[in-house]
Write an enzyme that holds these catalytic residues in place. Structure first.
Site, PDB file in Angstrom:
ATOM      1  N   THR A 178      -3.989 -13.127   0.298  1.00  0.00           N
ATOM      2  CA  THR A 178      -4.889 -12.681   1.364  1.00  0.00           C
ATOM      3  C   THR A 178      -6.322 -12.993   0.983  1.00  0.00           C
ATOM      4  O   THR A 178      -6.674 -12.972  -0.198  1.00  0.00           O
ATOM      5  CB  THR A 178      -4.752 -11.164   1.629  1.00  0.00           C
ATOM      6  OG1 THR A 178      -5.685 -10.791   2.656  1.00  0.00           O
ATOM      7  CG2 THR A 178      -5.033 -10.317   0.396  1.00  0.00           C
TER       8      THR A 178
ATOM      9  N   LEU B  37     -10.493  -8.697   0.924  1.00  0.00           N
ATOM     10  CA  LEU B  37     -10.605  -7.971  -0.349  1.00  0.00           C
ATOM     11  C   LEU B  37     -10.182  -6.506  -0.224  1.00  0.00           C
ATOM     12  O   LEU B  37      -9.735  -5.896  -1.198  1.00  0.00           O
ATOM     13  CB  LEU B  37     -12.038  -8.064  -0.894  1.00  0.00           C
ATOM     14  CG  LEU B  37     -12.517  -9.499  -1.171  1.00  0.00           C
ATOM     15  CD1 LEU B  37     -13.932  -9.508  -1.721  1.00  0.00           C
ATOM     16  CD2 LEU B  37     -11.565 -10.223  -2.139  1.00  0.00           C
TER      17      LEU B  37
ATOM     18  N   ASP C 138       0.154  -9.541   7.488  1.00  0.00           N
ATOM     19  CA  ASP C 138      -0.580  -9.671   8.744  1.00  0.00           C
ATOM     20  C   ASP C 138      -0.608  -8.293   9.370  1.00  0.00           C
ATOM     21  O   ASP C 138       0.424  -7.615   9.476  1.00  0.00           O
ATOM     22  CB  ASP C 138       0.039 -10.700   9.690  1.00  0.00           C
ATOM     23  CG  ASP C 138      -0.992 -11.140  10.731  1.00  0.00           C
ATOM     24  OD1 ASP C 138      -2.023 -11.718  10.323  1.00  0.00           O
ATOM     25  OD2 ASP C 138      -0.802 -10.867  11.928  1.00  0.00           O
ATOM     26  N   SER C 139      -1.782  -7.869   9.755  1.00  0.00           N
ATOM     27  CA  SER C 139      -1.918  -6.493  10.221  1.00  0.00           C
ATOM     28  C   SER C 139      -2.986  -6.414  11.291  1.00  0.00           C
ATOM     29  O   SER C 139      -3.692  -7.390  11.551  1.00  0.00           O
ATOM     30  CB  SER C 139      -2.259  -5.586   9.039  1.00  0.00           C
ATOM     31  OG  SER C 139      -3.222  -6.195   8.206  1.00  0.00           O
TER      32      SER C 139
ATOM     33  N   ASP D 214     -11.125   0.915   9.695  1.00  0.00           N
ATOM     34  CA  ASP D 214     -10.941   2.268   9.137  1.00  0.00           C
ATOM     35  C   ASP D 214     -11.978   3.289   9.624  1.00  0.00           C
ATOM     36  O   ASP D 214     -11.606   4.423   9.948  1.00  0.00           O
ATOM     37  CB  ASP D 214     -10.942   2.221   7.598  1.00  0.00           C
ATOM     38  CG  ASP D 214      -9.608   1.755   7.036  1.00  0.00           C
ATOM     39  OD1 ASP D 214      -8.605   1.801   7.775  1.00  0.00           O
ATOM     40  OD2 ASP D 214      -9.567   1.335   5.864  1.00  0.00           O
TER      41      ASP D 214
ATOM     42  N   LYS E  76      -5.018   7.293   1.777  1.00  0.00           N
ATOM     43  CA  LYS E  76      -4.713   6.261   2.784  1.00  0.00           C
ATOM     44  C   LYS E  76      -3.380   5.577   2.470  1.00  0.00           C
ATOM     45  O   LYS E  76      -2.536   5.413   3.354  1.00  0.00           O
ATOM     46  CB  LYS E  76      -5.856   5.228   2.859  1.00  0.00           C
ATOM     47  CG  LYS E  76      -5.568   4.162   3.910  1.00  0.00           C
ATOM     48  CD  LYS E  76      -6.623   3.088   4.036  1.00  0.00           C
ATOM     49  CE  LYS E  76      -6.089   1.957   4.915  1.00  0.00           C
ATOM     50  NZ  LYS E  76      -6.960   0.788   4.966  1.00  0.00           N
TER      51      LYS E  76
ATOM     52  N   ARG F 118       0.279  -0.226   5.683  1.00  0.00           N
ATOM     53  CA  ARG F 118       0.503  -1.104   4.522  1.00  0.00           C
ATOM     54  C   ARG F 118       1.271  -0.354   3.434  1.00  0.00           C
ATOM     55  O   ARG F 118       2.189  -0.907   2.818  1.00  0.00           O
ATOM     56  CB  ARG F 118      -0.866  -1.576   3.987  1.00  0.00           C
ATOM     57  CG  ARG F 118      -0.789  -2.624   2.889  1.00  0.00           C
ATOM     58  CD  ARG F 118      -2.107  -3.329   2.711  1.00  0.00           C
ATOM     59  NE  ARG F 118      -2.507  -4.038   3.910  1.00  0.00           N
ATOM     60  CZ  ARG F 118      -3.461  -3.611   4.766  1.00  0.00           C
ATOM     61  NH1 ARG F 118      -4.146  -2.511   4.500  1.00  0.00           N
ATOM     62  NH2 ARG F 118      -3.728  -4.280   5.862  1.00  0.00           N
TER      63      ARG F 118
HETATM   64  O1  ITT Z   1      -5.240 -13.091   6.904  1.00  0.00           O
HETATM   65  P1  ITT Z   1      -5.721 -12.492   5.602  1.00  0.00           P
HETATM   66  O2  ITT Z   1      -6.255 -13.517   4.662  1.00  0.00           O
HETATM   67  O3  ITT Z   1      -4.730 -11.586   4.961  1.00  0.00           O
HETATM   68  O4  ITT Z   1      -7.001 -11.543   5.915  1.00  0.00           O
HETATM   69  P2  ITT Z   1      -7.483 -11.038   7.362  1.00  0.00           P
HETATM   70  O5  ITT Z   1      -8.587 -10.068   7.151  1.00  0.00           O
HETATM   71  O6  ITT Z   1      -7.761 -12.216   8.251  1.00  0.00           O
HETATM   72  O7  ITT Z   1      -6.220 -10.231   7.850  1.00  0.00           O
HETATM   73  P3  ITT Z   1      -5.398 -10.358   9.228  1.00  0.00           P
HETATM   74  O8  ITT Z   1      -5.410 -11.745   9.718  1.00  0.00           O
HETATM   75  O9  ITT Z   1      -4.097  -9.689   8.969  1.00  0.00           O
HETATM   76  O10 ITT Z   1      -6.251  -9.471  10.227  1.00  0.00           O
HETATM   77  C1  ITT Z   1      -6.196  -8.080  10.098  1.00  0.00           C
HETATM   78  C2  ITT Z   1      -7.361  -7.435  10.829  1.00  0.00           C
HETATM   79  O11 ITT Z   1      -7.053  -6.047  10.991  1.00  0.00           O
HETATM   80  C3  ITT Z   1      -7.902  -5.270  10.157  1.00  0.00           C
HETATM   81  N1  ITT Z   1      -7.086  -4.357   9.347  1.00  0.00           N
HETATM   82  C4  ITT Z   1      -5.853  -4.611   8.810  1.00  0.00           C
HETATM   83  N2  ITT Z   1      -5.451  -3.598   8.051  1.00  0.00           N
HETATM   84  C5  ITT Z   1      -6.425  -2.688   8.094  1.00  0.00           C
HETATM   85  C6  ITT Z   1      -6.602  -1.437   7.490  1.00  0.00           C
HETATM   86  O12 ITT Z   1      -5.730  -0.946   6.641  1.00  0.00           O
HETATM   87  N3  ITT Z   1      -7.720  -0.761   7.762  1.00  0.00           N
HETATM   88  C7  ITT Z   1      -8.653  -1.269   8.594  1.00  0.00           C
HETATM   89  N4  ITT Z   1      -8.585  -2.450   9.191  1.00  0.00           N
HETATM   90  C8  ITT Z   1      -7.471  -3.159   8.949  1.00  0.00           C
HETATM   91  C9  ITT Z   1      -8.622  -6.236   9.229  1.00  0.00           C
HETATM   92  O13 ITT Z   1      -9.901  -5.794   8.896  1.00  0.00           O
HETATM   93  C10 ITT Z   1      -8.633  -7.504  10.030  1.00  0.00           C
HETATM   94  O14 ITT Z   1      -9.740  -7.490  10.911  1.00  0.00           O
HETATM   95 MG    MG Z   2      -6.241 -13.518   8.825  1.00  0.00          MG
END
Ligand code: ITT
Ligand code: MG
Length: 253
Positions: A8, A11, A70-71, A155, A175, A181
């Site tokens: 990922t 960070l 992916d989240s 968050d 959390k 996650r």
């Molecule tokens: O794809 P990678 O490299 O993993 O990094 P990314 O930040 O682009 O990750 P995603 O494509 O999965 O997008 C996830 C979005 O949802 C947000 N997100 C995911 N998990 C979260 C959490 O636990 N708390 C707050 N925001 C979250 C995150 O900040 C991103 O804007």
């Molecule tokens: Mg991403």
């Protein structure tokens, strides 16, 4: 000890993974340990599809086992938006603050604030084949303004109905206990443990079978030689992990 790359570029996610995997007998690496790669396309329609795309992409390029996440946030009043577009809600290069500001603006007159975080995890082996997948979700309400300094991404706007506090106020430990996650990671660890136990069981079964076959062969040879040496002395180099079942002692009354 095997290596697992947490694939990922986020960070915030990386810190959470490091904390949750710290007890596991695996060498954790991250993308910063390798020469930079262009980001893969995340144009799937589901979190699971994007997680698989990322895991396969990084595993093939790095020739290592890779875990991808992916989240995103689904807001009921917005029909599930921002969803898979969470990272680029306010534009391709949007910052967390820009995404949060746009979300608050779109939710300004909404009374229904139900929302949930979702996370899909995928692990690919060095050839890029997906070898494990899990997911998790976490329920909450969208706040009217940012709260707290902790966490990342959305968050500060998320009120956890499980913790009864904002995720921006929660400690990392709090959390991880309830988060999308955290739930997905615990499922993945449980799957690994089960697979490792099965593998161990099979190895021991095989070892046990080998030992009992050898015993039969040795017994026969001893009978033919007319010798009956104690077993350890006869085969000092074999130490079975599982002993063949011993016959129960005859009952005396
Ligand atoms: O794809 P990678 O490299 O993993 O990094 P990314 O930040 O682009 O990750 P995603 O494509 O999965 O997008 C996830 C979005 O949802 C947000 N997100 C995911 N998990 C979260 C959490 O636990 N708390 C707050 N925001 C979250 C995150 O900040 C991103 O804007
Ligand atoms: Mg991403």
């Amino acid at each position: 000890m095997g290596t697992l790359v947490i694939a990922t570029s986020n960070l915030g996610k990386l810190d959470e993974f490091k904390e949750m995997f710290k007890e596991l007998p695996v060498e954790l690496k991250c993308l910063a340990d390798y020469p930079p790669l262009p980001s893969p396309n995340e144009n799937g329609r589901t979190f699971a599809a994007n997680a698989k795309t990322k895991a396969t992409y990084y595993a093939k390029h790095l020739n290592e086992f890779c875990l991808a996440d992916d989240s995103g946030l689904e807001v009921k009043a917005l029909g599930g938006e921002p969803g898979v577009r969470s990272a680029r809600f306010a534009g391709d290069e949007a910052t967390d603050k820009e995404n949060n500001d746009l979300l608050l603006q779109q939710m300004k007159f909404q009374i229904t604030r139900t929302c949930r975080f979702r996370c899909a995890l995928a692990v690919a082996n060095p050839t890029g084949r997906i070898v494990a997948e899990t997911d998790g979700s976490c329920e909450g309400m969208l706040l009217h303004e940012p709260l707290g300094e902790n966490g990342f991404g959305y968050d500060p706007l998320f009120w956890s109905t499980e913790l009864h506090k904002g995720l921006g106020e929660a400690t990392a430990e709090e959390k991880n206990k309830i988060s999308h996650r955290g739930k997905a990671v615990r499922k993945l660890i449980a799957m690994w443990k089960k697979a490792a136990n099965n593998k161990n069981g099979k190895r021991q079964e095989k070892q046990g079978r080998k030992y009992s076959n050898e015993q039969q062969v040795n017994g026969k040879a001893e009978q033919e030689n007319g010798a009956s040496k104690p077993e350890r002395e006869a085969r000092p180099d074999t130490k079975p992990e599982v002993k063949p079942e011993s016959k129960p002692e005859p009952e005396t009354n």
